[in-house]
Design a protein around this motif. Sequence first.
Motif, PDB file in Angstrom:
ATOM      1  N   TYR A   1       2.786   4.965  -0.545  1.00 54.47           N
ATOM      2  CA  TYR A   1       2.478   6.239  -0.694  1.00 54.47           C
ATOM      3  C   TYR A   1       3.663   7.127  -0.596  1.00 54.47           C
ATOM      4  CZ  TYR A   1       3.060   6.844   4.810  1.00 54.47           C
ATOM      5  OH  TYR A   1       3.739   6.581   5.808  1.00 54.47           O
TER       6      TYR A   1
ATOM      7  N   ASP B   1       9.044  -0.728   5.537  1.00 54.48           N
ATOM      8  CA  ASP B   1       8.948   0.578   5.068  1.00 54.48           C
ATOM      9  C   ASP B   1      10.131   0.586   3.793  1.00 54.48           C
ATOM     10  OD1 ASP B   1       6.642   1.705   5.960  1.00 54.48           O
ATOM     11  OD2 ASP B   1       8.031   2.489   7.579  1.00 54.48           O
TER      12      ASP B   1
ATOM     13  N   ASP C   1       5.236   2.192   2.658  1.00 53.78           N
ATOM     14  CA  ASP C   1       4.179   1.273   2.732  1.00 53.78           C
ATOM     15  C   ASP C   1       3.336   1.588   3.861  1.00 53.78           C
ATOM     16  OD1 ASP C   1       2.597  -1.057   1.563  1.00 53.78           O
ATOM     17  OD2 ASP C   1       3.177  -2.294   3.554  1.00 53.78           O
ATOM     18  N   GLU C   2       1.913   1.600   3.749  1.00 54.33           N
ATOM     19  CA  GLU C   2       1.191   2.072   4.621  1.00 54.33           C
ATOM     20  C   GLU C   2       1.051   0.806   5.721  1.00 54.33           C
ATOM     21  OE1 GLU C   2      -3.309   2.604   4.461  1.00 54.33           O
ATOM     22  OE2 GLU C   2      -2.772   4.750   4.654  1.00 54.33           O
TER      23      GLU C   2
ATOM     24  N   ASP D   1       0.904  -1.167  -0.126  1.00 52.83           N
ATOM     25  CA  ASP D   1      -0.009  -0.097  -0.213  1.00 52.83           C
ATOM     26  C   ASP D   1       0.773   1.207  -0.010  1.00 52.83           C
ATOM     27  OD1 ASP D   1      -2.706  -1.314   0.576  1.00 52.83           O
ATOM     28  OD2 ASP D   1      -1.324  -2.133   2.341  1.00 52.83           O
TER      29      ASP D   1
ATOM     30  N   ASN E   1      -1.484  10.554  -1.384  1.00 57.61           N
ATOM     31  CA  ASN E   1      -2.630   9.626  -1.069  1.00 57.61           C
ATOM     32  C   ASN E   1      -1.951   8.191  -1.085  1.00 57.61           C
ATOM     33  OD1 ASN E   1      -4.734  11.345  -0.963  1.00 57.61           O
ATOM     34  ND2 ASN E   1      -4.877  11.193  -3.294  1.00 57.61           N
ATOM     35  N   THR E   2      -2.768   7.397  -0.524  1.00 57.87           N
ATOM     36  CA  THR E   2      -2.160   5.875  -0.570  1.00 57.87           C
ATOM     37  C   THR E   2      -2.644   4.916  -1.692  1.00 57.87           C
ATOM     38  OG1 THR E   2      -1.680   6.002   2.079  1.00 57.87           O
ATOM     39  CG2 THR E   2      -1.997   3.769   0.936  1.00 57.87           C
TER      40      THR E   2
ATOM     41  N   HIS F   1      -4.000   1.681  -2.380  1.00 54.96           N
ATOM     42  CA  HIS F   1      -4.061   0.276  -1.580  1.00 54.96           C
ATOM     43  C   HIS F   1      -3.987  -0.910  -2.301  1.00 54.96           C
ATOM     44  CE1 HIS F   1      -5.358   2.136   2.017  1.00 54.96           C
ATOM     45  NE2 HIS F   1      -5.832   2.950   1.400  1.00 54.96           N
TER      46      HIS F   1
END
Length: 270
Positions: free
Chosen positions: A157, A218, A208-209, A155, A175-176, A178
């Motif tokens: 961003y 991350d 990565d969210e 996901d 924004n993310t 997904h």
Amino acid sequence: MLKRTNLNFLMVIFISLSLISCSSDSSSSTEPSDNIPPTISFENLSDYDEVSGIFGVELKANDNNDILRIDLYIDDQFVDTKYDDEAYFSINCNDYSDDYHTLEAIAFDRSGNQASTSINIYTEYDFAPSNDGKIKVEISHYKELDPVDIYGYGDPYFVYEIRIDGVEYDTYVSNTWHDTHEINSTIGHTFNIPDNTREYQLVVYVYDEDEEGEDLLDYTHLDGNALIWTITTENSFVHDFTKTYNGEDDGSSSYDDDDCTITLSVSMID
């Protein structure tokens, strides 16, 4: 014989009087010489004004007769001539150093008289002299190279950071996307930085969210190494970069595989 002598004498007197009369007429028709110099002044600038970008110099000259021309000099270097009693000169500060400079204007009348005036102004660099300059950052392509999440795709961003003189100036968080492994749409942001900026740093983080049960790592951990470019603004530019993040970028020594790749464009908006 006497009559002829008298006649000649009278003719000599007549010719002499005629010459005297012509000489008198010629002398009386000569115009007096013009020794009065013109005057000249800066209309829109004062001594020790500060200017930036492209600025105008407005001058006005007056004379008892007619103004022939106005010359402008900057630091004793000739700039241009205008053949009028009112003159406008356009000057780009980027042609000069960030410092005080001497502007000298010289007015000439048609009799050869002249007068001058001068002021000192401070010129400052402006990377977008005609407008309010901005920096545009865009990621045009992203691709996950190794699964990030335990379940499905990552996901991602993105975080863009502008640093000036090593200090964070502005930050943008996207924004993310997904459950996404590839992005072909533009992820962009425009930064309005000070126009006198000569050099700045662009820092790009790819994350990565954190979602429960999915997040594994991350790409660029806060303790890891971000993607950093040092960019100059002294010329209009478009920079294109492609970067692959690997395990060293995310701050984890246990993962040395390639995580993702991005294609980035940086441009100046004038």
